[in-house]
Design an enzyme around this catalytic site. Sequence first.
Site, short mmCIF file in Angstrom:
data_model
loop_
_atom_site.label_atom_id
_atom_site.label_comp_id
_atom_site.label_asym_id
_atom_site.label_seq_id
_atom_site.Cartn_x
_atom_site.Cartn_y
_atom_site.Cartn_z
N CYS A 185 1.03 -1.13 -0.09
CA CYS A 185 0.14 -0.06 0.33
C CYS A 185 0.76 1.34 0.05
O CYS A 185 0.26 2.40 -0.63
CB CYS A 185 -1.28 0.39 1.51
SG CYS A 185 -2.21 -1.81 1.62
N ASP A 198 41.67 14.97 -0.61
CA ASP A 198 42.80 15.89 -0.09
C ASP A 198 43.03 16.08 0.86
O ASP A 198 43.36 14.78 1.21
CB ASP A 198 41.35 17.37 0.15
CG ASP A 198 41.40 18.51 0.40
OD1 ASP A 198 42.40 18.46 0.05
OD2 ASP A 198 41.37 18.44 1.25
#
Length: 730
Positions: free
Chosen positions: A39, A429
């Site tokens: 549902c 980085d």
Amino acid sequence: MTSNIKLETSSTDNKSQNSSSLKSVKKEFMLEGLGCANCAAKIERESGNVDGVRSASVDFVSTKLTMEIEDPSKQNDIINDVKKIVKRIEPDVNVMDMDSIQNKSKAKNEEVEEESNKSEIIRLIIGALIFAVATIMKLSQPIELLLYLVSYVLVGGEVILGAFKNIIRGQIFDENFLMSIATIGAFAIGEYPEGVAVMLFYQIGEMFQDMAVNKSRKSISSLMDIRPDFANLKLDGDLKKVDPEDVKIGDIIVVKPGEKVPLDGKVIEGKSMVDTAALTGESVPREVSVGDNILNGVINKNGLLTIEVEKKFGDSTVAKILDLVQNASSKKAPTENFITKFARYYTPAVVFAALALGLIPPLVIEGATYSEWIYRALSFLVVSCPCALVVSIPLGFFGGIGGASKNGILVKGGNYLEALNSAEMVVFDKTGTLTKGIFKVTEVKPEENISKDELIACAAYAENYSNHPIATSILKAYGSEIIKEKIKDYEEISGHGVKVTLDGKEVLAGNYKLMDKENIKYKQVETIGTVVHVAIEKKYAGYIVISDEVKEDSAKAIKALKEIGIKKTVMLTGDNKKVGEIIAKELGLDEVYSELLPDQKVEKLELFFKEKSPKGKVIFVGDGINDAPVLARADIGIAMGGVGSDAAIEAADVVIMTDEPSKIASAIKIAKKTRRIVMQNIVFALSVKLVILALVAIGMGTMWEAVFGDVGVALLAVLNAMRAMKIENM
């Protein structure tokens, strides 16, 4: 460049958005009482098709409907249409606006749910007892039939009524319909005990499944139970217990031993040990004292702390984390989307197959009876429901997200969790990611015509307006007050440094590229630190060396990534080549690219996409502050922002709250375990169902096996999915 906005452009989930989305409005609703996964899928599909709705997502785990409405002026009409859809599909579900729901109603809802469960158990027990009497005792046929009917109505009346209502609303192919047809059919061919027994065990299985799902929901919620309930607000020397949302910036609050810190702020009085496990997954308490920043959600262990509030509750770290985790399952994994589509077509296909199984064989096989083949067809119907998959798979992914958050790893959606399984390359980085990002001036080398103090002063004035960690370290080394009136014509030259006019003289401070650009002769320096060259009036004045420290677990992180199958580890840095190469060698990285501007990092990332396999993913790991473009471009952006970094939480798909690179490997391991559990459920559920469907079709299976193939498999799949939450530190 600081970015507080997530650039949604990653290829993981086609993060590009139309610019018109800026005008759209997001609405969230609680679907109270939603217990049917099929549902939920129908509500999501039909809500998404409403005119004016850009997207709709139903999270079955948290029973939440999230919609993006294109035109805010039409939102009332759209909301009414969606409420009608929900009521048509699930009449017993209450649609409540999330903005109006108070936490206080949670306990009340749980009481109502518990009362409802008790009445259901009593009804099933009475029905089971009547069924037992009819089965064991030798009674006349009319009385026996009557007892079976009474038992059947008590046990399955709710299912039949639900199926009838759904048929009227045009919702035919659901579990209620399948069970009603199967059991009524059993009565029609004289199999009364089997009709009642199948319905009884179906209801018992459903009850246990619902209990498992609810337990799973509560377990996931408890993992993020970090919201403080109250704040001790200091007013005129007295303490007043208030809701954290009522406290303003600048207010003074007091946190007693054993209490949660209710808001972000700064300690202005007291000293204590605080437990940050709820935020970071770290079990070792840390010390806080006057002047330290403190986050809400941490637990004060022993001392009395007086705190000045620096953020409203809605802007606090915990509020952002809660919102992130609670909305994580709205970004569904590809496996979830596939299963939802699969279920949509699977159930009707099986119903028509059952119809053919009941009607065709008696017509073509000599001696075959309709009663025999209709029984097989009915059993075929019982086993066909795909609930085991539709319920357990979202639970598995959300459990994995909850388990990751318990370990200090925030994953913004099931799509990112699943994508981590395909990671082939991790790009880092340097500053603040593999290194601590805590810079310190370690060397000051002036030329003959200037003193050390004058050199550091010139550099400090030049860097005063920069927010880069290097600038901060120079200002800290200078240690004196900056008279801002002395600074004129400040100019930041991206990737090079800064230019200012100080007391009428031009001062340059930056890397060697700035010196080359301005045609200034400078000294070549061999060091692993970052070198800031200074020039006054186009004449070289000397250099300052700033050193950063590698994080303790960076080498361990790279090793762990290689052990789990990452093909390549790369570092991209704006630092000089010498520094980059030394750190890369120390950590065991495969490649390093130095002296890069933010846009050049994106260009390098584009090249890595060409190296990976078609289904492989590239991860970029940054500090979430100046790496927003690369974080956005990567398949998966991971921010090493640490606790309290708003930019990190906003900019990435995954946030490592503990600031430890080694948690990247942990995140991938958690993703792999979650994927294993999900695949186990898919293979187990489909295999069992196919085997039972085959056995039933050839007459070797009964409705008993069919019931196990439906609710039994669903229950086992849900229990297996709950294992995803129990992921210890990895």
